[in-house]
Scaffold this active site. Structure first.
Site, PDB file in Angstrom:
ATOM      1  N   SER A  36       0.790  -1.039   0.041  1.00  6.41           N
ATOM      2  CA  SER A  36      -0.003   0.058  -0.077  1.00  6.41           C
ATOM      3  C   SER A  36       0.751   1.273  -0.137  1.00  6.41           C
ATOM      4  O   SER A  36       1.965   1.169   0.721  1.00  6.41           O
ATOM      5  CB  SER A  36      -0.952   0.018   1.209  1.00  6.41           C
ATOM      6  N   TYR A  90      -2.578   0.198   9.910  1.00  9.06           N
ATOM      7  CA  TYR A  90      -2.570  -0.369   8.730  1.00  9.06           C
ATOM      8  C   TYR A  90      -1.179  -0.436   7.874  1.00  9.06           C
ATOM      9  O   TYR A  90      -0.765  -1.290   7.372  1.00  9.06           O
ATOM     10  CB  TYR A  90      -3.811   0.223   7.588  1.00  9.06           C
TER      11      TYR A  90
END
Length: 256
Positions: free
Chosen positions: A149, A163
């Site tokens: 990501s 995250y």
């Protein structure tokens, strides 16, 4: 002697986690269209996974649905075992499953939410990979691709720190596997930019998405199909000497 340079995956078996939506769905479709038998993993996105199955079957692409909670070791193991029993092999693993549990600054993040984020985005990949390794190694040319990501670059904007930490761990996990499993298995990763999928429909406002577009030299956010194309390249023989690499698919948003 180098392998034949081709994108064909005919005769290969690929397992894509989180294939019911977004990047996972696009990746499973791309690998299937290149000739692979597709193991379609899903947890909560049953409808999307079934839609993908029907789309693949309509194109005469063989596939199987594999529901599982990948944070549960028994379910992760059973998923891999089921796919190998049905196909007799496993050539490709795409660790795509995961997601943002909750936006919260680190000082406000509960231990429960932290652990959920690590389990969902990192432990799940560990469990699936561990079970898959003997089968990937047995082919002599296994391939793993981990989906990272852009939060690895940003540190997790707007409360996405847990995250980002999990995805950062997945990046290091890629390097570990690239060393431990070579030469019989190649492991790489891709780092998408802001991909306009259900993930950002849920977790990002339209104003945020527009700001991301303005920050990108190419003037737009990423499409899931563009991530899928990069994964296809990395699991094909076209990338035969690439191992431990990261492909940035952000339109130049994080030029160094």
């Amino acid at each position: 002697m180098i392998p034949e340079q081709t994108l064909s995956l005919i005769g290969k078996v690929a397992l894509v986690s989180g294939a019911g939506v977004g990047i996972g769905q696009a990746t499973a479709l791309a690998l299937g269209q290149a000739g692979a038998f597709i193991g379609i993993h899903y947890h909560s996105s049953k409808e999307g996974a079934e839609k993908l199955r029907d789309q693949l079957l309509s194109q005469q692409i063989k596939c199987v649905l594999l529901p599982a909670d990948l944070t549960n070791e028994d379910e992760a193991n059973s998923l891999v075992d089921k796919l190998v029993r049905e196909t007799g092999r496993l050539d490709i693993l795409v660790n795509n499953g995961g997601g943002l549990v909750k936006r919260a600054k680190i000082e406000d993040c509960t231990l429960e939410d932290w652990n959920k984020s690590i389990d969902l985005n990192l432990t799940s990949a560990f469990l699936l990979t561990k079970r898959a390794i003997p089968h990937l190694r047995a082919t002599g040319s296994g391939r793993i691709v981990n989906i990272l990501s852009l939060s690895v670059q940003t540190g997790g904007a707007n409360g996405g720190g847990s995250y980002a930490a999990a995805k950062g761990g997945l990046m290091v996990f890629t390097h570990t596997l690239a060393k431990e499993l070579a030469p019989h298995v190649r492991t790489n990763s891709v780092m998408p930019g802001t991909v306009e999928t259900q993930h950002h429909e849920i977790h990002s406002t339209e104003e945020m998405l527009e700001n991301y577009r303005k920050q990108t030299p190419l003037g737009r956010n990423t499409f899931a199909e563009e991530v899928a194309s990069s994964v296809l390249f990395l699991v094909s023989d076209m990338s035969s000497h690439i191992n431990g690499a990261l492909i940035d698919i952000s339109g130049g948003r994080f030029l160094r």
